[in-house]
Design a protein around this motif. Structure first.
Motif, PDB file in Angstrom:
ATOM      1  N   SER A 167       0.828  -1.198   0.000  1.00  0.00           N
ATOM      2  CA  SER A 167       0.000   0.000   0.000  1.00  0.00           C
ATOM      3  C   SER A 167       0.867   1.254   0.000  1.00  0.00           C
ATOM      4  N   ALA A 168       0.495   2.194  -0.858  1.00  0.00           N
ATOM      5  CA  ALA A 168       1.132   3.510  -0.890  1.00  0.00           C
ATOM      6  C   ALA A 168       0.150   4.566  -0.404  1.00  0.00           C
ATOM      7  N   GLY A 169      -1.018   4.110   0.101  1.00  0.00           N
ATOM      8  CA  GLY A 169      -2.007   5.023   0.656  1.00  0.00           C
ATOM      9  C   GLY A 169      -3.364   4.897  -0.002  1.00  0.00           C
ATOM     10  N   VAL A 170      -4.333   5.469   0.690  1.00  0.00           N
ATOM     11  CA  VAL A 170      -5.705   5.538   0.196  1.00  0.00           C
ATOM     12  C   VAL A 170      -6.107   6.996   0.231  1.00  0.00           C
ATOM     13  N   SER A 171      -6.641   7.480  -0.867  1.00  0.00           N
ATOM     14  CA  SER A 171      -7.039   8.882  -0.943  1.00  0.00           C
ATOM     15  C   SER A 171      -8.541   9.005  -1.124  1.00  0.00           C
ATOM     16  N   THR A 172      -9.121   9.933  -0.381  1.00  0.00           N
ATOM     17  CA  THR A 172     -10.506  10.350  -0.569  1.00  0.00           C
ATOM     18  C   THR A 172     -10.486  11.870  -0.563  1.00  0.00           C
ATOM     19  N   GLY A 173     -11.497  12.483  -1.086  1.00  0.00           N
ATOM     20  CA  GLY A 173     -11.511  13.946  -1.113  1.00  0.00           C
ATOM     21  C   GLY A 173     -10.515  14.472  -2.130  1.00  0.00           C
ATOM     22  N   THR A 174      -9.360  14.910  -1.632  1.00  0.00           N
ATOM     23  CA  THR A 174      -8.304  15.404  -2.505  1.00  0.00           C
ATOM     24  C   THR A 174      -7.118  14.449  -2.431  1.00  0.00           C
ATOM     25  N   MET A 175      -6.605  14.075  -3.585  1.00  0.00           N
ATOM     26  CA  MET A 175      -5.450  13.176  -3.653  1.00  0.00           C
ATOM     27  C   MET A 175      -4.233  13.986  -4.095  1.00  0.00           C
ATOM     28  N   VAL A 176      -3.158  13.884  -3.306  1.00  0.00           N
ATOM     29  CA  VAL A 176      -1.903  14.541  -3.630  1.00  0.00           C
ATOM     30  C   VAL A 176      -0.841  13.454  -3.712  1.00  0.00           C
ATOM     31  N   VAL A 177      -0.222  13.303  -4.886  1.00  0.00           N
ATOM     32  CA  VAL A 177       0.819  12.292  -5.070  1.00  0.00           C
ATOM     33  C   VAL A 177       2.001  12.903  -5.825  1.00  0.00           C
ATOM     34  N   ASP A 178       3.162  12.274  -5.642  1.00  0.00           N
ATOM     35  CA  ASP A 178       4.337  12.723  -6.387  1.00  0.00           C
ATOM     36  C   ASP A 178       5.022  11.597  -7.154  1.00  0.00           C
ATOM     37  N   PRO A 180       3.825   8.105  -9.724  1.00  0.00           N
ATOM     38  CA  PRO A 180       4.846   8.327 -10.746  1.00  0.00           C
ATOM     39  C   PRO A 180       4.743   9.689 -11.423  1.00  0.00           C
ATOM     40  N   VAL A 181       3.667  10.437 -11.133  1.00  0.00           N
ATOM     41  CA  VAL A 181       3.524  11.816 -11.603  1.00  0.00           C
ATOM     42  C   VAL A 181       3.183  12.670 -10.395  1.00  0.00           C
ATOM     43  N   THR A 182       3.514  13.938 -10.487  1.00  0.00           N
ATOM     44  CA  THR A 182       3.156  14.876  -9.431  1.00  0.00           C
ATOM     45  C   THR A 182       1.828  15.494  -9.807  1.00  0.00           C
ATOM     46  N   VAL A 183       0.816  15.236  -8.959  1.00  0.00           N
ATOM     47  CA  VAL A 183      -0.523  15.702  -9.302  1.00  0.00           C
ATOM     48  C   VAL A 183      -1.365  15.854  -8.036  1.00  0.00           C
ATOM     49  N   THR A 184      -2.250  16.833  -8.059  1.00  0.00           N
ATOM     50  CA  THR A 184      -3.275  17.006  -7.028  1.00  0.00           C
ATOM     51  C   THR A 184      -4.617  16.895  -7.722  1.00  0.00           C
ATOM     52  N   ILE A 185      -5.463  16.001  -7.204  1.00  0.00           N
ATOM     53  CA  ILE A 185      -6.742  15.729  -7.851  1.00  0.00           C
ATOM     54  C   ILE A 185      -7.866  15.841  -6.832  1.00  0.00           C
ATOM     55  N   ASP A 186      -8.863  16.657  -7.142  1.00  0.00           N
ATOM     56  CA  ASP A 186     -10.099  16.682  -6.367  1.00  0.00           C
ATOM     57  C   ASP A 186     -10.944  15.540  -6.888  1.00  0.00           C
ATOM     58  N   LEU A 187     -11.025  14.450  -6.117  1.00  0.00           N
ATOM     59  CA  LEU A 187     -11.714  13.249  -6.590  1.00  0.00           C
ATOM     60  C   LEU A 187     -13.198  13.497  -6.833  1.00  0.00           C
ATOM     61  N   GLY A 188     -13.783  14.448  -6.135  1.00  0.00           N
ATOM     62  CA  GLY A 188     -15.184  14.790  -6.350  1.00  0.00           C
ATOM     63  C   GLY A 188     -15.445  15.318  -7.754  1.00  0.00           C
ATOM     64  N   GLU A 189     -14.420  15.887  -8.383  1.00  0.00           N
ATOM     65  CA  GLU A 189     -14.574  16.436  -9.735  1.00  0.00           C
ATOM     66  C   GLU A 189     -14.543  15.354 -10.812  1.00  0.00           C
ATOM     67  N   LEU A 190     -14.221  14.128 -10.403  1.00  0.00           N
ATOM     68  CA  LEU A 190     -14.191  13.039 -11.392  1.00  0.00           C
ATOM     69  C   LEU A 190     -15.560  12.450 -11.659  1.00  0.00           C
TER      70      LEU A 190
END
Length: 191
Positions: A167-178, A180-190
């Motif tokens: 596991s590298a984590g579980v994201s809900t709400g907003t996902m911030v990862v670096d 394999p790409v650096t990205v911030t995603i508001d999962l609600g917008e998907l």
């Protein structure tokens, strides 16, 4: 009773890579090949397609020039017995020629959007196959509640010691990862 189409009648050794590549493109879009056996997939629901497309768009905007993003493409995990999957999203080396076969060594991230009919496949089968093939990152997108607006992204990274995903984590709400790409995603917008 309806007879099976000729392409579904398999020899004892299963479907070979050569026979698969000879199938019409419209057939290949709806099937995966597991150990030479044909697995017919139902067409995904609109919400599934919407989430996958929007997530792919966000990833593509964040990739830069070294990476490319594709949706619903053939990924050849193994030639014998043939193991061919169609992940919802793949982030791969952008230097790969368009006509080249996509293989695990080209992939940096594979994403599956889980549907009611793909729970076992997306939670168990595909992660094990992708890890065995050496793909470094795997994400699974799930609806954590009956509310479609509540998505969770389960992120995994290949453990080089065990050859399986950790596991590298579980994201809900907003996902911030670096990776394999650096990205911030508001999962609600998907959704």
């Amino acid at each position: 009773m309806t007879a099976l189409p000729d392409w579904m009648v398999l020899p004892p050794e299963g479907l070979t890579a050569e026979r698969y590549e000879a199938l019409p493109e419209d057939v290949c879009r709806r099937v995966e090949i597991v150990d030479g056996a044909i697995v017919v997939n139902a067409a995904p629901r609109r919400l599934h397609q919407l989430i996958a497309r929007r997530l792919a768009n966000v990833l593509e905007e964040s990739c830069g020039t070294g990476l490319a993003v594709a949706t619903d493409v053939d990924l050849r995990l193994r030639d014998i017995p043939l193991l061919n999957r169609r992940p919802d999203i793949v982030v791969y080396d952008s230097t790969l020629p368009d006509d080249a076969l996509l293989r695990p060594q080209h992939c940096h991230l594979v994403v599956e959007v889980m549907s009611p009919g793909s729970v076992t496949t997306d939670q168990t089968d595909k992660p094990a196959e992708y890890a065995t093939a050496g793909i470094e990152h795997f994400w699974r997108v799930e609806n954590v509640h009956e509310d479609a607006a509540k998505l969770a992204v389960f992120r995994y990274r290949l453990d080089p010691t065990t050859g399986s995903y950790a596991s590298a984590g579980v994201s809900t709400g907003t996902m911030v990862v670096d990776h394999p790409v650096t990205v911030t995603i508001d999962l609600g917008e998907l959704v």
